[in-house]
Design an enzyme around this catalytic site. Sequence first.
Site, PDB file in Angstrom:
ATOM      1  N   PRO A  74       0.813  -1.217   0.000  1.00  0.00           N
ATOM      2  CA  PRO A  74       0.000   0.000   0.000  1.00  0.00           C
ATOM      3  C   PRO A  74       0.846   1.265   0.000  1.00  0.00           C
ATOM      4  O   PRO A  74       1.886   1.331   0.651  1.00  0.00           O
ATOM      5  CB  PRO A  74      -0.781  -0.105   1.319  1.00  0.00           C
ATOM      6  CG  PRO A  74       0.090  -0.918   2.209  1.00  0.00           C
ATOM      7  CD  PRO A  74       0.848  -1.867   1.320  1.00  0.00           C
ATOM      8  N   ARG A 119      -0.874   4.902  -1.171  1.00  0.00           N
ATOM      9  CA  ARG A 119      -1.869   5.939  -0.927  1.00  0.00           C
ATOM     10  C   ARG A 119      -2.593   5.798   0.407  1.00  0.00           C
ATOM     11  O   ARG A 119      -2.717   6.759   1.166  1.00  0.00           O
ATOM     12  CB  ARG A 119      -2.895   5.913  -2.063  1.00  0.00           C
ATOM     13  CG  ARG A 119      -3.896   7.045  -2.027  1.00  0.00           C
ATOM     14  CD  ARG A 119      -5.026   6.810  -3.031  1.00  0.00           C
ATOM     15  NE  ARG A 119      -4.577   6.329  -4.301  1.00  0.00           N
ATOM     16  CZ  ARG A 119      -4.341   7.096  -5.377  1.00  0.00           C
ATOM     17  NH1 ARG A 119      -4.536   8.390  -5.319  1.00  0.00           N
ATOM     18  NH2 ARG A 119      -3.920   6.565  -6.516  1.00  0.00           N
ATOM     19  N   CYS A 170       1.820  28.675 -16.358  1.00  0.00           N
ATOM     20  CA  CYS A 170       1.273  29.170 -17.624  1.00  0.00           C
ATOM     21  C   CYS A 170       0.612  28.073 -18.445  1.00  0.00           C
ATOM     22  O   CYS A 170       1.076  27.754 -19.551  1.00  0.00           O
ATOM     23  CB  CYS A 170       2.373  29.854 -18.409  1.00  0.00           C
ATOM     24  SG  CYS A 170       2.957  31.279 -17.509  1.00  0.00           S
ATOM     25  N   GLU A 171      -0.413  27.467 -17.905  1.00  0.00           N
ATOM     26  CA  GLU A 171      -1.203  26.477 -18.638  1.00  0.00           C
ATOM     27  C   GLU A 171      -2.633  26.554 -18.121  1.00  0.00           C
ATOM     28  O   GLU A 171      -2.843  26.686 -16.914  1.00  0.00           O
ATOM     29  CB  GLU A 171      -0.687  25.043 -18.381  1.00  0.00           C
ATOM     30  CG  GLU A 171       0.701  24.808 -18.889  1.00  0.00           C
ATOM     31  CD  GLU A 171       0.953  23.366 -19.309  1.00  0.00           C
ATOM     32  OE1 GLU A 171      -0.025  22.624 -19.549  1.00  0.00           O
ATOM     33  OE2 GLU A 171       2.132  23.006 -19.388  1.00  0.00           O
TER      34      GLU A 171
END
Length: 412
Positions: free
Chosen positions: A274, A276, A342-343
Amino acid sequence: MKGFGPVGSELACDGVLLREAAERFGTPLFVYSRSAIEEAWRAYEAAFAPVPHRICYAVKANGNGAILKLLAELGAGADIVSGGEMLAALRAGFPPQRIVFAGVGKTDEELALGLERGIGEFNAESEQEIRRLSRVAVTRGTVARVSLRVNPDIDPQTHPYISTGLREAKFGVPIGIAGDILRRSRSLAGVQVVGVQCHLGSQITDLAPLATGARDLAGLSRELLDEGFPLETIDLGGGLGVDYEGGAGADPAALAEHILPAIDGLPLTLVLEPGRSLVAEAGALLTRVLYVKENQGRRFVIVDAGMNDLLRPALYGAHHRVEPVQPRGAPRVEVDVVGPVCETGDFLARGREIELPEPGDLLLVRDTGAYGFAMSSRYNMRPRAAEVMAEAGVARLIRRRETFEDLIDTEV
Ligand code: LLP
């Protein structure tokens, strides 16, 4: 107080006021709760206590040395996918025999390093890899303990990018030919087959596919044991999801209920990997509001953390709760919480109803302990964030914020 929650009128973590942490360490800042990691670990240990087991923490979820050291001290093993993760895990004190080494693209150098350091199990992902491992081991006059990763072709009902056990995925070998591969590998010098492994995917919340995977792997293990393979382990990977809405979600006890019946009676140690579910909810990203603006009727809350700090929303459309650290009781409005990158894909939350913050306010992006800092980058030449561990009212810096010098450090 343990974990994240209110203390008076503001948010804290393990007794550390987040406002004070932000003032002291700056933002963006990843904050981790030691007690939450310990609690998640204990839940795994309790759930699998009835069987011989080894919980190998998936280092890829969060490789900070302080977190690794904590889990090593609690008794965890480690699941690694690179030479870098191997060195980090060993440095943190994981005993090599408690480390499993996965990954479809292990290099000769990584295999050799693993053998040199006495890594407990190599989770081989192809017949070619077993042969290569055999060659590398023979040259070094040693024997590699090998577990074969099989692909059971099961849909884990999660995001396609993190589904790993489907037929068309690059991982493992088809379960139908796993037996033959192992029979052919048996006579190879320098390798000893000790088990089979699978990993269906990540952020799995419907546990039925995990039960199916366990049954398939148990069936294969029984076949191999009957043929006299000296198997020692059955490794069912990681994948247990968390509830990003803040609910209780599935837990290790539920996981145990689903997989233990399948392996009942097998004389093997159960290995789990595991990532997460051990650290996601124990971490949050603290960020400061820079601007609040409206474009064509859409409200943007521009904060100082971006997709380079937390990629999950941009990459998977992942949902993370966003909470004000010091709520003002302002009206709730629909906003996009976006970063300075900048996206247009640089967002932490889109179309989210939160109370309208003001510039200077702090927001907390929840459940970012796993695959948060670990997937961060320096895109747009943004130094990576600092990390802090909170424990019983004390905040400890466990990674300093990067500087401009760090950004150009490796340029020649
Ligand atoms: N074992 C293997 C072989 C894995 O590939 C993984 C994760 C794990 C264990 C740990 O899985 P977990 O318990 O954390 O689900 N970046 C994605 C997650 C990618 C997971 C890849 N493999 C995300 O942010 O959702």
